[in-house]
Design a protein around this motif. Structure first.
Motif, PDB file in Angstrom:
ATOM      1  N   GLY A  14     -39.247  37.913 -83.711  1.00  0.00           N
ATOM      2  CA  GLY A  14     -39.830  36.647 -83.275  1.00  0.00           C
ATOM      3  C   GLY A  14     -41.175  36.332 -83.887  1.00  0.00           C
ATOM      4  N   LEU A  15     -41.492  36.939 -85.038  1.00  0.00           N
ATOM      5  CA  LEU A  15     -42.827  36.778 -85.628  1.00  0.00           C
ATOM      6  C   LEU A  15     -43.093  35.350 -86.086  1.00  0.00           C
ATOM      7  CD1 LEU A  15     -45.483  38.069 -86.584  1.00  0.00           C
ATOM      8  CD2 LEU A  15     -44.291  38.777 -88.684  1.00  0.00           C
ATOM      9  N   GLY A  16     -42.046  34.606 -86.416  1.00  0.00           N
ATOM     10  CA  GLY A  16     -42.252  33.251 -86.925  1.00  0.00           C
ATOM     11  C   GLY A  16     -43.018  32.357 -85.963  1.00  0.00           C
ATOM     12  N   GLY A  17     -42.766  32.519 -84.651  1.00  0.00           N
ATOM     13  CA  GLY A  17     -43.467  31.688 -83.675  1.00  0.00           C
ATOM     14  C   GLY A  17     -44.964  31.886 -83.699  1.00  0.00           C
ATOM     15  N   PRO A  18     -45.454  33.128 -83.538  1.00  0.00           N
ATOM     16  CA  PRO A  18     -46.902  33.342 -83.608  1.00  0.00           C
ATOM     17  C   PRO A  18     -47.521  32.918 -84.943  1.00  0.00           C
ATOM     18  CG  PRO A  18     -45.832  35.234 -82.605  1.00  0.00           C
ATOM     19  CD  PRO A  18     -44.739  34.337 -83.108  1.00  0.00           C
ATOM     20  N   LEU A  19     -46.793  33.136 -86.051  1.00  0.00           N
ATOM     21  CA  LEU A  19     -47.384  32.809 -87.349  1.00  0.00           C
ATOM     22  C   LEU A  19     -47.483  31.306 -87.582  1.00  0.00           C
ATOM     23  CD1 LEU A  19     -46.041  35.506 -89.836  1.00  0.00           C
ATOM     24  CD2 LEU A  19     -48.301  35.322 -88.779  1.00  0.00           C
ATOM     25  N   ALA A  62     -41.020  37.879 -94.397  1.00  0.00           N
ATOM     26  CA  ALA A  62     -40.035  38.623 -95.184  1.00  0.00           C
ATOM     27  C   ALA A  62     -40.130  40.121 -94.899  1.00  0.00           C
ATOM     28  CB  ALA A  62     -40.247  38.352 -96.673  1.00  0.00           C
ATOM     29  N   GLU A  63     -41.347  40.644 -94.866  1.00  0.00           N
ATOM     30  CA  GLU A  63     -41.527  42.066 -94.588  1.00  0.00           C
ATOM     31  C   GLU A  63     -41.016  42.405 -93.193  1.00  0.00           C
ATOM     32  OE1 GLU A  63     -44.965  45.347 -95.365  1.00  0.00           O
ATOM     33  OE2 GLU A  63     -45.578  43.572 -94.221  1.00  0.00           O
ATOM     34  N   ALA A  64     -41.293  41.548 -92.219  1.00  0.00           N
ATOM     35  CA  ALA A  64     -40.840  41.792 -90.855  1.00  0.00           C
ATOM     36  C   ALA A  64     -39.317  41.752 -90.759  1.00  0.00           C
ATOM     37  CB  ALA A  64     -41.444  40.758 -89.906  1.00  0.00           C
ATOM     38  N   ALA A  65     -38.686  40.817 -91.476  1.00  0.00           N
ATOM     39  CA  ALA A  65     -37.226  40.724 -91.449  1.00  0.00           C
ATOM     40  C   ALA A  65     -36.592  41.991 -92.022  1.00  0.00           C
ATOM     41  CB  ALA A  65     -36.766  39.498 -92.240  1.00  0.00           C
ATOM     42  N   TRP A  66     -37.144  42.499 -93.112  1.00  0.00           N
ATOM     43  CA  TRP A  66     -36.608  43.731 -93.694  1.00  0.00           C
ATOM     44  C   TRP A  66     -36.798  44.919 -92.760  1.00  0.00           C
ATOM     45  CZ3 TRP A  66     -38.978  43.031 -99.271  1.00  0.00           C
ATOM     46  CH2 TRP A  66     -38.245  42.040 -99.955  1.00  0.00           C
ATOM     47  N   ALA A  67     -37.947  44.964 -92.088  1.00  0.00           N
ATOM     48  CA  ALA A  67     -38.173  46.059 -91.147  1.00  0.00           C
ATOM     49  C   ALA A  67     -37.192  45.991 -89.981  1.00  0.00           C
ATOM     50  CB  ALA A  67     -39.610  46.017 -90.632  1.00  0.00           C
ATOM     51  N   HIS A 118     -48.224  34.005 -94.882  1.00  0.00           N
ATOM     52  CA  HIS A 118     -47.403  34.079 -93.673  1.00  0.00           C
ATOM     53  C   HIS A 118     -45.919  34.195 -94.013  1.00  0.00           C
ATOM     54  CE1 HIS A 118     -50.906  31.907 -91.471  1.00  0.00           C
ATOM     55  NE2 HIS A 118     -51.085  33.213 -91.511  1.00  0.00           N
ATOM     56  N   GLN A 119     -45.498  33.540 -95.092  1.00  0.00           N
ATOM     57  CA  GLN A 119     -44.107  33.673 -95.522  1.00  0.00           C
ATOM     58  C   GLN A 119     -43.824  35.119 -95.944  1.00  0.00           C
ATOM     59  OE1 GLN A 119     -43.020  31.115 -98.807  1.00  0.00           O
ATOM     60  NE2 GLN A 119     -40.848  31.225 -98.322  1.00  0.00           N
ATOM     61  N   GLY A 120     -44.770  35.744 -96.620  1.00  0.00           N
ATOM     62  CA  GLY A 120     -44.608  37.147 -96.989  1.00  0.00           C
ATOM     63  C   GLY A 120     -44.544  38.059 -95.779  1.00  0.00           C
ATOM     64  N   TYR A 121     -45.395  37.789 -94.772  1.00  0.00           N
ATOM     65  CA  TYR A 121     -45.335  38.563 -93.530  1.00  0.00           C
ATOM     66  C   TYR A 121     -43.931  38.495 -92.910  1.00  0.00           C
ATOM     67  CZ  TYR A 121     -50.513  38.810 -93.088  1.00  0.00           C
ATOM     68  OH  TYR A 121     -51.851  39.060 -93.253  1.00  0.00           O
ATOM     69  N   VAL A 134     -41.579  40.675-105.325  1.00  0.00           N
ATOM     70  CA  VAL A 134     -41.589  39.248-104.990  1.00  0.00           C
ATOM     71  C   VAL A 134     -42.198  39.052-103.606  1.00  0.00           C
ATOM     72  CG1 VAL A 134     -40.126  37.282-104.374  1.00  0.00           C
ATOM     73  CG2 VAL A 134     -39.692  38.543-106.487  1.00  0.00           C
ATOM     74  N   MET A 135     -41.753  39.862-102.638  1.00  0.00           N
ATOM     75  CA  MET A 135     -42.324  39.765-101.289  1.00  0.00           C
ATOM     76  C   MET A 135     -43.832  39.984-101.324  1.00  0.00           C
ATOM     77  SD  MET A 135     -43.630  41.753 -98.586  1.00  0.00           S
ATOM     78  CE  MET A 135     -42.960  43.417 -98.722  1.00  0.00           C
ATOM     79  N   ARG A 136     -44.275  40.978-102.103  1.00  0.00           N
ATOM     80  CA  ARG A 136     -45.705  41.283-102.152  1.00  0.00           C
ATOM     81  C   ARG A 136     -46.499  40.235-102.922  1.00  0.00           C
ATOM     82  NH1 ARG A 136     -48.703  43.743 -99.057  1.00  0.00           N
ATOM     83  NH2 ARG A 136     -49.474  45.632-100.047  1.00  0.00           N
ATOM     84  N   GLN A 137     -45.836  39.421-103.733  1.00  0.00           N
ATOM     85  CA  GLN A 137     -46.565  38.318-104.359  1.00  0.00           C
ATOM     86  C   GLN A 137     -46.940  37.265-103.320  1.00  0.00           C
ATOM     87  OE1 GLN A 137     -45.699  37.005-108.393  1.00  0.00           O
ATOM     88  NE2 GLN A 137     -45.557  34.911-107.686  1.00  0.00           N
ATOM     89  N   PHE A 138     -46.222  37.219-102.219  1.00  0.00           N
ATOM     90  CA  PHE A 138     -46.570  36.330-101.115  1.00  0.00           C
ATOM     91  C   PHE A 138     -47.434  37.059-100.090  1.00  0.00           C
ATOM     92  CE2 PHE A 138     -43.035  34.311-103.137  1.00  0.00           C
ATOM     93  CZ  PHE A 138     -43.274  32.952-103.002  1.00  0.00           C
ATOM     94  N   ASN A 139     -47.026  38.240 -99.707  1.00  0.00           N
ATOM     95  CA  ASN A 139     -47.780  39.051 -98.748  1.00  0.00           C
ATOM     96  C   ASN A 139     -48.819  39.853 -99.512  1.00  0.00           C
ATOM     97  OD1 ASN A 139     -48.725  40.790 -96.788  1.00  0.00           O
ATOM     98  ND2 ASN A 139     -46.762  41.792 -96.401  1.00  0.00           N
ATOM     99  N   ASN A 140     -49.883  39.179 -99.921  1.00  0.00           N
ATOM    100  CA  ASN A 140     -50.902  39.870-100.713  1.00  0.00           C
ATOM    101  C   ASN A 140     -52.272  39.247-100.489  1.00  0.00           C
ATOM    102  OD1 ASN A 140     -51.190  37.658-102.490  1.00  0.00           O
ATOM    103  ND2 ASN A 140     -50.107  38.640-104.170  1.00  0.00           N
TER     104      ASN A 140
END
Length: 349
Positions: free
Chosen positions: A121-126, A191-196, A186-189, A209-215
């Motif tokens: 549910g991370l999308g809501g807070p972000l 993606a990382e959360a979905a994979w986890a 936030h988009q990178g966050y 690619v994920m880290r190019q956003f989450n960086n």
């Protein structure tokens, strides 16, 4: 160049590393980096004082952050990263934004830090966090409720007031640039959360690619505003400028993966980082994967340095911007390499 043992085989993380006699402090052997301009300890102390006073005035520190502020070294980080800053007020705002970004990441995204974060549910807070810097527009009554909601939550409050201080000296286009780079983050966050949550192990290129956003891109978005000028929006938007910006951000993010590797593996052996992903995809042990990750960083860093140098001769303002990026990359490395409170290296050499 190495290739995966079987590109179609399921990718599995290699398990916890053996961290025997970890190395403390110092640069990673073989890592490509430029020495940073030394941080003035008087400036560091003053920026730390100002940022901490700002955070305490806004009541931003969760109980679990007790002692973390000094250990993180926010003041030293931003003084190292912005050695050509126009004034100390601007460096202080860079520190406020850095603290706010870490507060949202820690309190919303990180499940293993005991501060209430959740992948689910991370999308809501972000999206609420994004609204703290990209304001909601509606009826007066609903806008009042939104403002009340933002001020009632520490991470949202930190975003709102840090952004307000930044917008006081940044141009509208610099402010808008930062807002969009935070959306990328936030988009990178997410993606990382979905994979986890799904326990997906990405391919190396997918991870990067994920880290190019989450960086660290929002931090590098500030370099011209902190230094007291503006890289004009039509110049900033050019593909070649976007490329050197992305290369600088990606190099600094891999530096973070490499320096935080041992700490992350000690607390969460399944945490995704570049060595973990290389090991899972290429059938390597963690030591070999770590050293391969250093090579990947060095190739990206070399591309940044070479392409930034080529672009720097095209105009004085591009040269100034490329130098600001280079300063940030160098200062970020120095902060990681010398912050033994947060980081230690695996005994791989």
């Amino acid at each position: 160049m190495s290739t995966p043992v079987n590109a179609d085989a399921p990718r599995r993380l290699p398990g916890p590393p053996t961290l025997v006699r970890p190395r403390r402090g110092g640069a990673i052997p073989g890592l490509r980096y430029r020495p940073a301009v030394p941080a003035d300890p008087v400036k560091v102390e003053e920026v730390d004082r100002r940022v901490e006073a700002w955070a305490r005035e806004l009541d931003l520190f969760p109980p679990a952050w007790n002692g973390d502020f000094a250990g993180f070294q926010f003041g030293r980080a931003v003084v190292l990263q912005h050695p050509r800053a126009a004034d100390l007020d601007r460096v202080t705002v860079a520190g406020q934004l850095l603290l706010a970004e870490n507060l949202v990441d820690s309190c919303y995204c990180e499940e293993d830090e005991g501060r209430g974060g959740s992948h689910r549910g991370l999308g809501g807070p972000l999206v609420m966090a994004q609204s703290a810097i990209d304001p909601f527009h509606g009826t007066p009554e609903l806008e009042a409720e939104w403002r009340q909601g933002v001020q009632a939550d520490g991470p949202l409050r930190s975003y709102h007031w840090a952004m307000k201080d930044y917008a006081a000296f940044a141009t509208p286009s610099q402010t808008d640039r930062f807002v969009h780079d935070m959306a990328r983050l936030h988009q990178g966050y997410l993606a990382e959360a979905a994979w986890a949550e799904t326990r997906y192990v990405p391919k190396v290129w997918e991870y990067l690619v994920m880290r190019q956003f989450n960086n660290f891109r929002p931090c590098l978005s500030l370099v011209d505003a902190i230094d007291g000028y503006e890289l004009p929006e039509p110049v900033y938007a050019r593909p070649e400028i976007q490329r050197i910006t992305a290369l600088a951000c990606n190099a600094t993010t891999i530096v973070n993966d490499l320096y935080s590797f041992a700490k992350e593996m000690a607390s969460d052996p399944e945490h995704l980082n570049l060595p973990q992903v290389v090991a899972a995809n290429e059938g390597r042990g963690l030591k070999a994967a770590y050293l391969r990750s250093v090579e990947i960083h060095n190739a990206i860093m070399a591309a940044f340095e070479e392409e930034a140098a080529t672009l720097s001769v095209t105009s004085p303002v591009v040269e100034r911007y490329a130098l600001g990026l280079s300063d940030w990359v160098a200062g970020n490395h120095e902060w990681h390499a010398t912050n033994s409170h947060r980081y230690f290296l695996p005994n791989y050499w």
